[in-house]
Structures are given as C-alpha cells and as structure tokens.
Write an enzyme that holds these catalytic residues in place. Structure first.
Site, PDB file in Angstrom:
ATOM      1  N   ASN A   9      33.316  -2.562   9.813  1.00 59.66           N
ATOM      2  CA  ASN A   9      34.310  -3.394  10.495  1.00 59.66           C
ATOM      3  C   ASN A   9      33.859  -4.836  10.301  1.00 59.66           C
ATOM      4  O   ASN A   9      32.898  -5.277  10.930  1.00 59.66           O
ATOM      5  CB  ASN A   9      34.362  -3.011  11.985  1.00 59.66           C
ATOM      6  CG  ASN A   9      35.229  -3.966  12.784  1.00 59.66           C
ATOM      7  OD1 ASN A   9      35.951  -4.796  12.219  1.00 59.66           O
ATOM      8  ND2 ASN A   9      35.171  -3.857  14.106  1.00 59.66           N
ATOM      9  N   TRP A  10      34.546  -5.522   9.417  1.00 56.48           N
ATOM     10  CA  TRP A  10      34.113  -6.887   9.074  1.00 56.48           C
ATOM     11  C   TRP A  10      34.446  -7.895  10.169  1.00 56.48           C
ATOM     12  O   TRP A  10      34.014  -9.045  10.111  1.00 56.48           O
ATOM     13  CB  TRP A  10      34.752  -7.329   7.756  1.00 56.48           C
ATOM     14  CG  TRP A  10      34.298  -6.555   6.558  1.00 56.48           C
ATOM     15  CD1 TRP A  10      33.326  -5.595   6.511  1.00 56.48           C
ATOM     16  CD2 TRP A  10      34.800  -6.671   5.214  1.00 56.48           C
ATOM     17  NE1 TRP A  10      33.198  -5.108   5.228  1.00 56.48           N
ATOM     18  CE2 TRP A  10      34.094  -5.751   4.411  1.00 56.48           C
ATOM     19  CE3 TRP A  10      35.787  -7.461   4.612  1.00 56.48           C
ATOM     20  CZ2 TRP A  10      34.341  -5.605   3.042  1.00 56.48           C
ATOM     21  CZ3 TRP A  10      36.040  -7.317   3.250  1.00 56.48           C
ATOM     22  CH2 TRP A  10      35.320  -6.398   2.481  1.00 56.48           C
ATOM     23  N   LYS A  11      35.269  -7.506  11.111  1.00 58.24           N
ATOM     24  CA  LYS A  11      35.700  -8.424  12.189  1.00 58.24           C
ATOM     25  C   LYS A  11      36.258  -9.707  11.560  1.00 58.24           C
ATOM     26  O   LYS A  11      36.876  -9.637  10.497  1.00 58.24           O
ATOM     27  CB  LYS A  11      34.553  -8.669  13.169  1.00 58.24           C
ATOM     28  CG  LYS A  11      33.956  -7.336  13.678  1.00 58.24           C
ATOM     29  CD  LYS A  11      33.032  -7.466  14.848  1.00 58.24           C
ATOM     30  CE  LYS A  11      32.535  -6.085  15.257  1.00 58.24           C
ATOM     31  NZ  LYS A  11      31.681  -6.100  16.442  1.00 58.24           N
ATOM     32  N   HIS A  95      39.499  -1.241  19.715  1.00 59.16           N
ATOM     33  CA  HIS A  95      38.132  -1.779  19.633  1.00 59.16           C
ATOM     34  C   HIS A  95      37.820  -2.544  20.923  1.00 59.16           C
ATOM     35  O   HIS A  95      38.697  -3.180  21.501  1.00 59.16           O
ATOM     36  CB  HIS A  95      37.991  -2.691  18.411  1.00 59.16           C
ATOM     37  CG  HIS A  95      36.559  -3.055  18.151  1.00 59.16           C
ATOM     38  ND1 HIS A  95      35.916  -4.040  18.855  1.00 59.16           N
ATOM     39  CD2 HIS A  95      35.645  -2.521  17.309  1.00 59.16           C
ATOM     40  CE1 HIS A  95      34.659  -4.111  18.446  1.00 59.16           C
ATOM     41  NE2 HIS A  95      34.469  -3.199  17.506  1.00 59.16           N
ATOM     42  N   GLU A  97      36.514  -5.272  21.448  1.00 61.15           N
ATOM     43  CA  GLU A  97      36.861  -6.695  21.417  1.00 61.15           C
ATOM     44  C   GLU A  97      38.359  -6.898  21.655  1.00 61.15           C
ATOM     45  O   GLU A  97      38.777  -7.921  22.202  1.00 61.15           O
ATOM     46  CB  GLU A  97      36.387  -7.308  20.086  1.00 61.15           C
ATOM     47  CG  GLU A  97      34.863  -7.480  20.096  1.00 61.15           C
ATOM     48  CD  GLU A  97      34.172  -7.303  18.766  1.00 61.15           C
ATOM     49  OE1 GLU A  97      34.826  -7.433  17.712  1.00 61.15           O
ATOM     50  OE2 GLU A  97      32.954  -7.007  18.782  1.00 61.15           O
ATOM     51  N   GLU A 167      31.569   3.547  20.777  1.00 64.30           N
ATOM     52  CA  GLU A 167      30.845   2.278  20.644  1.00 64.30           C
ATOM     53  C   GLU A 167      30.507   1.742  22.037  1.00 64.30           C
ATOM     54  O   GLU A 167      31.353   1.105  22.681  1.00 64.30           O
ATOM     55  CB  GLU A 167      31.706   1.252  19.916  1.00 64.30           C
ATOM     56  CG  GLU A 167      32.123   1.663  18.515  1.00 64.30           C
ATOM     57  CD  GLU A 167      32.465   0.453  17.655  1.00 64.30           C
ATOM     58  OE1 GLU A 167      31.747   0.215  16.676  1.00 64.30           O
ATOM     59  OE2 GLU A 167      33.425  -0.264  17.975  1.00 64.30           O
ATOM     60  N   GLY A 173      26.740  -5.771  18.606  1.00 60.21           N
ATOM     61  CA  GLY A 173      26.303  -7.124  18.277  1.00 60.21           C
ATOM     62  C   GLY A 173      25.092  -7.594  19.063  1.00 60.21           C
ATOM     63  O   GLY A 173      24.772  -8.782  19.066  1.00 60.21           O
ATOM     64  N   SER A 212      25.266  -1.903  16.657  1.00 58.15           N
ATOM     65  CA  SER A 212      23.997  -2.327  16.055  1.00 58.15           C
ATOM     66  C   SER A 212      23.390  -1.289  15.102  1.00 58.15           C
ATOM     67  O   SER A 212      22.171  -1.121  15.043  1.00 58.15           O
ATOM     68  CB  SER A 212      22.988  -2.717  17.142  1.00 58.15           C
ATOM     69  OG  SER A 212      23.481  -3.808  17.892  1.00 58.15           O
ATOM     70  N   GLY A 233      29.371  -3.035  12.302  1.00 56.99           N
ATOM     71  CA  GLY A 233      29.827  -4.421  12.303  1.00 56.99           C
ATOM     72  C   GLY A 233      28.958  -5.283  11.410  1.00 56.99           C
ATOM     73  O   GLY A 233      29.068  -5.256  10.180  1.00 56.99           O
ATOM     74  N   GLY A 234      28.056  -6.041  12.027  1.00 49.04           N
ATOM     75  CA  GLY A 234      27.243  -7.031  11.306  1.00 49.04           C
ATOM     76  C   GLY A 234      26.618  -6.530  10.013  1.00 49.04           C
ATOM     77  O   GLY A 234      26.686  -7.212   8.976  1.00 49.04           O
TER      78      GLY A 234
HETATM   79  P1  13P Z   1      27.677  -4.326  15.315  1.00 46.49           P
HETATM   80  O1  13P Z   1      27.318  -3.291  14.273  1.00 46.49           O
HETATM   81  O2  13P Z   1      27.650  -5.717  14.798  1.00 46.49           O
HETATM   82  O3  13P Z   1      26.913  -4.120  16.574  1.00 46.49           O
HETATM   83  O4  13P Z   1      29.232  -4.052  15.684  1.00 46.49           O
HETATM   84  C1  13P Z   1      29.651  -2.771  15.991  1.00 46.49           C
HETATM   85  C2  13P Z   1      31.123  -2.756  16.044  1.00 46.49           C
HETATM   86  O5  13P Z   1      31.729  -3.339  16.941  1.00 46.49           O
HETATM   87  C3  13P Z   1      31.852  -2.065  14.979  1.00 46.49           C
HETATM   88  O6  13P Z   1      33.194  -1.918  15.287  1.00 46.49           O
END
Ligand code: 13P
Length: 250
Positions: A9-11, A95, A97, A167, A173, A212, A233-234
């Site tokens: 997930n590149w956000k 998600h 967020e 999640e 994050g 993470s 994510g990251g």
């Molecule tokens: P991180 O891997 O950056 O913690 O993010 C997880 C995430 O929200 C994937 O959708």
C-alpha cells in the site's frame, strides 16, 4: 491451501520516476515467487502508468479506496467501474487512515465493499483496533464489529471473493509490529468468528497482517497458521525491502 498474498500500500507516495523504478524492481521478485501473489496499491493517479508497466508481469494491482457511486457529482472520488477499467484487481476498503482521517464508518465501509464487488474488484477489507482498544483488551470485539457490519450488509457469502487485512492501528507506521503470536491469535479469532457463519468461507478467506511489516519480521509472521500474507506500507516503497518480504512468503 490458501495462496500467500503480499500487497504493498503505497499510500500518498510516489513520482512518475519512482513508480517506474519500483515496478521494474519488482518484476523479477514477483516472477520468481510463483506460489505468492504480489500486488501493489498506488495512488489512483498512477494507475494508468502501473497498468502499462505491469503488463506481461506477475504483478497485480489495486486501488487504495473507491467511491460508493459509479458516477455522478462526487468531486474527487474514483468509481469502482473506472478502477476496473484501469486494470485493478483489488481495492482496499476501510483502511484505518480512511476510517480515522475521513471519518468512514463501518456502514460506509460496508457500502464501499458492496460497490467494489459490484464493480468486479476484490475488496481487501481492512480492520483493526486502536492502541486504546488494544490496551483495554477489546481487540476481538472490535474486529467482530467491523466484520459484522460487512456481513450484515453483504452476507457472509461476499467474503468468498474478498481478502481481509488485520492491521492493528498501533502497529501502522510506528515500527511496532504485533508479535507473530499476537497477530496469529487475532487471525485465528477472525477465522473462528467467520466459521460461525460459514465454515467453508472461513477456511478459504485470505487474512493478511499489516503494520510495520519488513523483511526482518515477515518470515516469523508468515510462519503462523492463519497469517496468509501481508499488507505493507512503508517497506513496500523500496523494491529490495518489499522483495525480501515476498521472499519470506515463498
Ligand atoms: P506500515 O507498513 O508503514 O506500518 O503501514 C501498514 C499499512 O497501513 C498498510 O496498509
């Protein structure tokens, strides 16, 4: 046997140049992991570029969100039908967020889930508890409520063509991954809860862990019985790091 799925997930990240470099860097790792489904969810504006770059590769892709409506006066939104036209296989729904920053309720998420399926996409339903809820021992109850909203709206059968991503918000994050044991307990609880509705669907549905995840902790998570992959994510923004997570899922 559930096929592992590793999804990035590149956000809100990327440039035309970084998208090109990242996809090119993932072509071989995805091809060399024939028993793992590899997918990325770029910002919608990059979908056309990602569609072209992934043609003829083993990389699938999806959107990070979708609107409830197919078209109309909904400024800034993306239609599930358009996302399908641009080659998306998946769409993230709910998600944390979106739940937090865009105030999406369980009911809105259940509607989005329906719209995404109607548009021919596989929803990746994101669920998980906050730190406060985790510390209060409410995790199981929170994920049940989040699942129940989707089941009430769409029926448990709708989960036959969907993915669930657990999640924990406190792990997103933050660098604080849930231990494989904590994650496994929640995944097993999710599967067991679904079993109460339909045992066959419960056994088949892919449940990803997110929060993470990186190369160093992926293998431990993937070793657990009910963890079928990761939503990353990251670490999905670096081809090498994402490739080592894919490696861990083989
Ligand atoms: P991180 O891997 O950056 O913690 O993010 C997880 C995430 O929200 C994937 O959708």
């Amino acid at each position: 046997m559930r096929q592992p799925l590793v999804m990035g997930n590149w956000k809100l990240n990327g440039t035309k140049a970084s998208v090109e470099a990242l996809i090119k860097g993932l072509v071989d790792p995805a091809a060399n992991a024939s028993n793992v489904t590899v997918a990325v969810c770029p910002p919608a504006v990059f979908l056309d570029q990602v569609e072209r770059l992934t043609q003829g590769t083993a990389i699938k892709f999806g959107s990070q969100d979708a609107d409830i409506h197919e078209n109309g006066a909904f400024t800034g939104e993306n239609s599930p039908v358009t996302l399908k036209e641009f080659g998306c296989t998946y769409a993230l729904v709910g998600h944390s967020e979106r739940r937090t920053l865009h105030a999406e309720s369980d009911q809105v998420i259940a509607e989005k889930y329906a719209a995404v399926q109607k548009g021919g996409l596989l929803p990746v339903l994101c669920i998980g508890e906050t730190l406060e809820q985790f510390e209060a021992g409410q995790t199981n109850q929170v994920v049940e409520t989040q699942l129940k909203a989707v089941i009430d709206r769409n029926g448990v059968e709708s989960l036959a063509d969907a993915v669930i991503a657990y999640e924990p918000v406190w792990a997103i994050g933050t660098g604080k991954t849930a231990t494989p044991e904590i994650a496994q307990n929640v995944h097993a609880h999710i599967r067991n809860y679904l079993k109460g509705f339909n045992a066959e669907i419960a056994a088949k549905v892919q449940i990803l862990y997110g929060g993470s995840v990186k190369g160093a902790n992926a293998k431990g998570l993937f070793g657990m019985e009910d963890i079928d992959g990761a939503l990353v994510g990251g670490a999905s923004l670096q081809a090498d790091e994402f490739a080592s997570i894919i490696e861990g899922a083989k």
